[in-house]
Design a protein around this motif. Structure first.
Motif, PDB file in Angstrom:
ATOM      1  N   GLN A 197       5.036  16.049  37.712  1.00  0.00           N
ATOM      2  CA  GLN A 197       3.995  15.122  37.290  1.00  0.00           C
ATOM      3  C   GLN A 197       3.838  15.143  35.772  1.00  0.00           C
ATOM      4  OE1 GLN A 197       2.687  13.224  39.831  1.00  0.00           O
ATOM      5  NE2 GLN A 197       1.970  11.925  38.169  1.00  0.00           N
ATOM      6  N   ALA A 198       4.056  16.307  35.160  1.00  0.00           N
ATOM      7  CA  ALA A 198       4.013  16.382  33.694  1.00  0.00           C
ATOM      8  C   ALA A 198       5.141  15.562  33.076  1.00  0.00           C
ATOM      9  CB  ALA A 198       4.107  17.839  33.238  1.00  0.00           C
ATOM     10  N   GLU A 199       6.323  15.645  33.659  1.00  0.00           N
ATOM     11  CA  GLU A 199       7.433  14.843  33.146  1.00  0.00           C
ATOM     12  C   GLU A 199       7.139  13.352  33.323  1.00  0.00           C
ATOM     13  OE1 GLU A 199      12.314  14.615  33.334  1.00  0.00           O
ATOM     14  OE2 GLU A 199      11.233  16.032  34.602  1.00  0.00           O
ATOM     15  N   ALA A 200       6.522  12.994  34.456  1.00  0.00           N
ATOM     16  CA  ALA A 200       6.160  11.588  34.686  1.00  0.00           C
ATOM     17  C   ALA A 200       5.146  11.118  33.644  1.00  0.00           C
ATOM     18  CB  ALA A 200       5.603  11.417  36.096  1.00  0.00           C
ATOM     19  N   ALA A 201       4.145  11.951  33.360  1.00  0.00           N
ATOM     20  CA  ALA A 201       3.124  11.575  32.377  1.00  0.00           C
ATOM     21  C   ALA A 201       3.713  11.433  30.985  1.00  0.00           C
ATOM     22  CB  ALA A 201       2.004  12.614  32.373  1.00  0.00           C
ATOM     23  N   SER A 202       4.730  12.236  30.670  1.00  0.00           N
ATOM     24  CA  SER A 202       5.340  12.148  29.338  1.00  0.00           C
ATOM     25  C   SER A 202       5.977  10.788  29.107  1.00  0.00           C
ATOM     26  CB  SER A 202       6.384  13.255  29.151  1.00  0.00           C
ATOM     27  OG  SER A 202       7.560  13.001  29.911  1.00  0.00           O
ATOM     28  N   LYS A 203       6.372  10.099  30.178  1.00  0.00           N
ATOM     29  CA  LYS A 203       7.007   8.788  30.027  1.00  0.00           C
ATOM     30  C   LYS A 203       6.021   7.714  29.600  1.00  0.00           C
ATOM     31  CE  LYS A 203      10.684   9.759  33.341  1.00  0.00           C
ATOM     32  NZ  LYS A 203      11.366   9.328  34.574  1.00  0.00           N
ATOM     33  N   MET A 204       4.732   8.020  29.673  1.00  0.00           N
ATOM     34  CA  MET A 204       3.742   7.073  29.159  1.00  0.00           C
ATOM     35  C   MET A 204       3.734   7.072  27.634  1.00  0.00           C
ATOM     36  SD  MET A 204       0.698   7.801  31.929  1.00  0.00           S
ATOM     37  CE  MET A 204      -0.353   6.452  31.379  1.00  0.00           C
ATOM     38  N   LEU A 205       4.119   8.194  27.027  1.00  0.00           N
ATOM     39  CA  LEU A 205       4.235   8.262  25.565  1.00  0.00           C
ATOM     40  C   LEU A 205       5.471   7.465  25.136  1.00  0.00           C
ATOM     41  CD1 LEU A 205       3.540  11.983  24.580  1.00  0.00           C
ATOM     42  CD2 LEU A 205       2.217   9.975  23.906  1.00  0.00           C
ATOM     43  N   GLY A 206       5.274   6.465  24.273  1.00  0.00           N
ATOM     44  CA  GLY A 206       6.412   5.634  23.895  1.00  0.00           C
ATOM     45  C   GLY A 206       7.004   4.938  25.103  1.00  0.00           C
ATOM     46  N   GLY A 207       6.157   4.650  26.099  1.00  0.00           N
ATOM     47  CA  GLY A 207       6.639   4.057  27.333  1.00  0.00           C
ATOM     48  C   GLY A 207       6.713   2.543  27.270  1.00  0.00           C
ATOM     49  N   LEU A 208       7.507   1.987  28.186  1.00  0.00           N
ATOM     50  CA  LEU A 208       7.688   0.544  28.243  1.00  0.00           C
ATOM     51  C   LEU A 208       7.750   0.103  29.697  1.00  0.00           C
ATOM     52  CD1 LEU A 208       8.335  -2.000  26.403  1.00  0.00           C
ATOM     53  CD2 LEU A 208      10.735  -1.613  27.043  1.00  0.00           C
ATOM     54  N   TYR A 209       6.781  -0.718  30.085  1.00  0.00           N
ATOM     55  CA  TYR A 209       6.855  -1.347  31.398  1.00  0.00           C
ATOM     56  C   TYR A 209       7.946  -2.416  31.351  1.00  0.00           C
ATOM     57  CZ  TYR A 209       2.273   0.699  32.523  1.00  0.00           C
ATOM     58  OH  TYR A 209       1.247   1.565  32.767  1.00  0.00           O
TER      59      TYR A 209
END
Length: 813
Positions: free
Chosen positions: A574-586
């Motif tokens: 879940q931490a790795e998943a949350a990190s994808k929100m940083l600089g993330g792109l839908y």
């Protein structure tokens, strides 16, 4: 003239005898051999240890497949038991005394009724001769060849793989190889051959030494199959990148210049309605899967139930009884190509399960589905449940919650792997939409009751998902005559999108620096940051109350650690998943004018929420273990050594809580400061100044680590540990030659600023705090001496994660 007549008469007299002699050639050559009748008849010569193949299908194409039924046993090398190699269309051709096994080039075709057009493409591209043989005997259109050299060659190219991975130089050793008769069999539609292959050489790598009794002699088993191709009555279906299916592709040079030359077909089983005009119809022939009789009864029942979920998806597509799951009949052999198989595989350690297909490369038609489920997977879920429930209380009956969780996972796992063999890829965004697909990787969904106890009642889904039904509808719907299939498929896809289903697969979810904030493995919830915060509250409850009640009576106290590991690291994915929100792109796999949003930045507030959630996993309160728990974990006793499932240690034989914290914190920081993520933070801020940007993220990271008020004792030591890990990650980023130069420059700026702050702070600091500051300065000095070659010591790795007892590589889970 009389002489000529005499010759003619003699020829007429002796011709039948000559034909009889030729007819007897194969029979005489094989008279002492055991015959195996089937697709290709073959003979076993016990005295010579050879297989003779009766080639009666010259110039007729069939499918050739090689697999690795007994592997090397190293996940690192990837030469696992059950590995499937290439499947290729081949044919035998004969030229004089030679018989060649040749592979035509189906990557380039001309789908045309014009024979000359087809020939021009066929002759334009190279073909491949797979192997050459000498004809031993011939009888009409039957040619006998010695297949043994072909069976004993390194068909899996293991020698090359061992060399490329630095393990040593090897080659197949025919003197130490032989046909493996128990798995050499024949069936009406396939012929199966297996051999014990020894690769001899000089071992150099530690990995090969760790998994072989004699690393200079690597013995495996290689299997090769000749399989009848299906008839021409299958109708291929056009691939859509939004559909969730595997595809096969080729270039069609007969295509009009106005159309795309590359053709893509999705992969699926053949399935037809008896009445295509009916809303609900029986199939002409159902898809049937057979479960391994060797699986224990409880397991077998769970596998049947989970795999059977797919029938609901086929019902939604208008089929009645189109998908069935049964126990493999006693007189059936799982190697028979006519049986789709779910097999229960034993290994010495937990590992991936696989769902793989044997398919016709020309059309994408799946001929056989084969699922391999690791038998230790249920034990890993049982272990997770032990840590959550802690059921072993003196004088009380043991809860059945662990068994229920393990069986629930097996049902889901069976459905997942069978889904691959139906043609479906992973869908790693399903978790944000009420677990809409069994083709996602699901962690157990755990919650806390009001009284603080753990609730596992909704750990895993108990049915097929909404996305799965839509995918099956797209791939398997049988359209009535006169229906425009392209238009109908477009309408199905438009309705799928309208219903809000999302689809993102492996290439966008697995890489460390991937960007999609909703595409991840083993995550849950519709917002990764919110779910991480929720999970950390639950984790604290579990860790604070963790005790010897997590292990069985008479188990060594040291084995508490095995159960503690998945609890302490329950937030890792879940931490790795949350990190994808940083600089993330839908983003979506949008087609032109399909109405989907193509790309969209993650809103700044969501990115900062993810940042704060990640920082919460680095706090001393999150990393600390209760003193009363640490006191209960002694050094490992004889017979219970450390393994890949336990924490590493800096303290020798004793349990090291600091090392556990180092592995968890190091992973989170590597997620946050991954080079591609850092580059996106820079880019997105340059395009939209409301986006966080890399420099503000680093400033805040330093403020919450090095510059935060320092605690004392155990938690102070944890804080200093995180400080060091943060600096190492910054230095690594600045020294990474593959990172964007803008990223390296900003990291360097942060390092220089931090150096100045440390120099000022160290003037008044004392004790452990001063030691931490001076060590930081020493690391920066080493970096400054040679930035391009600087490489700080990596943090300790976490114990093995995936498969979390939870990989589907290509298709493992």
């Amino acid at each position: 003239m009389k002489k000529n007549l005499l010759i003619i008469m003699l020829l007429l007299v002796y011709a039948p005898f000559a034909r009889a002699q030729k007819t007897d050639d194969i029979a005489s050559k094989t008279k002492n051999c055991k015959k195996f009748s089937g697709y290709f008849d073959f003979y076993w010569d016990e005295a010579e240890g050879k297989i003779y193949l009766d080639v009666d299908k010259l110039d007729k194409e069939f499918l050739y497949l090689n697999t690795l039924p007994a592997g090397v046993g190293s996940n690192v090398l990837g030469l696992d038991r059950g590995k499937i190699g290439n499947s290729r269309i081949v044919r035998f051709i004969k030229s004089g005394p030679k018989v060649l096994l040749i592979q035509p080039n189906y990557s380039f075709r001309a789908v045309s009724s014009n024979a000359d057009e087809r020939k021009s493409v066929e002759e334009a591209f190279a073909q491949s001769v797979i192997f050459g043989f000498k004809a031993m005997a011939q009888n009409g259109d039957h040619t006998l060849i010695d297949l043994t050299p072909f069976l004993l060659h390194d068909s899996q190219q293991i020698a090359d793989q061992l060399s490329d991975s630095g393990q040593g130089n090897y080659q197949a050793d025919e003197s130490s190889s032989a046909v493996y008769l128990p798995n050499t069999k024949n069936f009406p539609q396939n012929s199966e051959f297996e051999a014990i292959i020894t690769l001899s050489g000089k071992a150099r790598g530690g990995e090969i030494r760790s998994v072989t009794p004699d690393p200079d002699k690597v013995t495996v088993r290689m299997h090769q199959s000749f399989i009848q191709l299906p008839d021409d009555n299958y109708k291929a279906r056009k691939f859509d990148p939004r559909s969730g299916y595997f595809d096969t592709e080729y270039m069609d040079f007969a295509t009009p210049i106005s159309d795309p030359i590359v053709k893509r077909l999705l992969m699926r089983h053949r399935l037809q309605k008896k009445d295509p005009t009916a809303a609900m119809s029986e199939p002409v022939k159902p898809i049937v899967y057979y479960v391994d009789r060797g699986a224990p009864e409880l397991v077998r029942n769970a596998l049947i139930e989970g795999a059977s979920w797919w029938n609901r998806a086929f019902e939604a597509a208008g089929y009645k009884n189109a998908f069935k799951v049964e126990v493999l009949p006693e007189d059936a052999d799982p190697m028979d190509i006519r049986y789709n198989i779910i097999q229960w595989v034993h290994r010495s350690t937990r590992g991936w399960s696989y769902g793989e297909s044997i398919a016709d490369p020309r059309t994408g038609e799946i001929i056989k589905g084969q699922v391999s489920l690791g038998s230790l997977r249920d034990r890993q879920d049982f272990l997770i449940a032990e840590g959550l429930v802690q059921p072993y209380e003196d004088g009380k009956p043991v809860s059945d919650k662990m068994l229920k969780l393990a069986l629930a996972r097996l049902r889901q796992l069976a459905a997942h792997e069978v889904g691959h063999t139906l043609g479906l890829l992973h869908n790693f965004t399903a978790s944000v939409n009420n677990r809409a697909s069994v083709m996602d990787y699901p962690p157990p969904v755990i919650s806390l009751k009001a009284d603080g106890t753990i609730d596992l009642t909704d750990a895993y889904k108990t049915e097929i998902g909404g996305w799965d039904k839509r995918a099956i509808l797209y791939g398997y719907q049988d359209f009535a005559p006169g229906i425009d299939e392209d238009k109908a498929l477009k309408e199905i896809m438009n309705e799928t999108l309208k219903q809000g289903f999302q689809y993102i697969s492996d290439e966008d979810a697995r890489p460390a620096g991937s960007a999609h904030p909703q595409a991840h493995l083993w995550d849950s919830g519709n917002n990764a940051a919110d779910e991480l915060n929720r999970l950390m509250v639950l984790r604290k409850q579990v860790i604070d109350n963790f005790s010897e009640k997590a292990i069985r009576q008479d188990a060594p106290m040291a084995t508490i650690e095995e159960v503690l590991v998945p609890m302490y690291l329950i937030h890792r994915y879940q931490a790795e998943a949350a990190s994808k929100m940083l600089g993330g792109l839908y983003y979506t796999y949008a087609l032109k004018n399909d109405g989907q949003t193509v790309t969209r930045f993650v809103p700044p507030a969501e990115q900062w929420k993810a940042f704060n959630a990640l920082m919460g996993t680095l706090s001393p309160d999150a990393l600390a273990l209760p003193e009363k728990l640490i006191e209960k974990i002694p050094p490992r006793p004889v017979g219970y050594p450390r393994t890949q499932e336990t924490f590493k240690s800096h303290t020798g034989l004793t349990f090291d809580p600091m090392a556990a914290a180092e592995s968890a914190a190091g992973a989170t920081l590597s997620f946050m400061l991954q080079p591609a993520r850092a580059a996106r933070l820079v880019e997105y801020n340059s395009r939209d100044n409301t986006q966080p940007g890399l420099l503000p993220v680093l400033n805040k990271l330093i403020a919450l680590t090095w510059q935060a008020p320092q605690q004392s004792g155990y938690k102070g030591e944890l804080q200093r540990l995180v400080n060091n890990l943060t600096l190492k990650q910054l230095l690594t980023l600045a020294a990474d030659g593959s990172a964007a130069e803008s990223v390296r420059g900003i990291a360097l700026l942060q390092i220089i600023d931090l150096k100045a702050w440390i120099q000022k702070a160290s003037a008044t600091a004392t004790g452990a705090t001063k030691a931490n500051l001076l060590f930081g300065l020493s690391q920066i000095k080493l970096f400054e001496g040679n930035p391009d070659k600087f490489k700080p010591a990596a943090p300790l790795n976490m114990p093995d994660g995936s498969p979390i007892g939870m990989d589907d590589m290509a298709c493992g889970m």
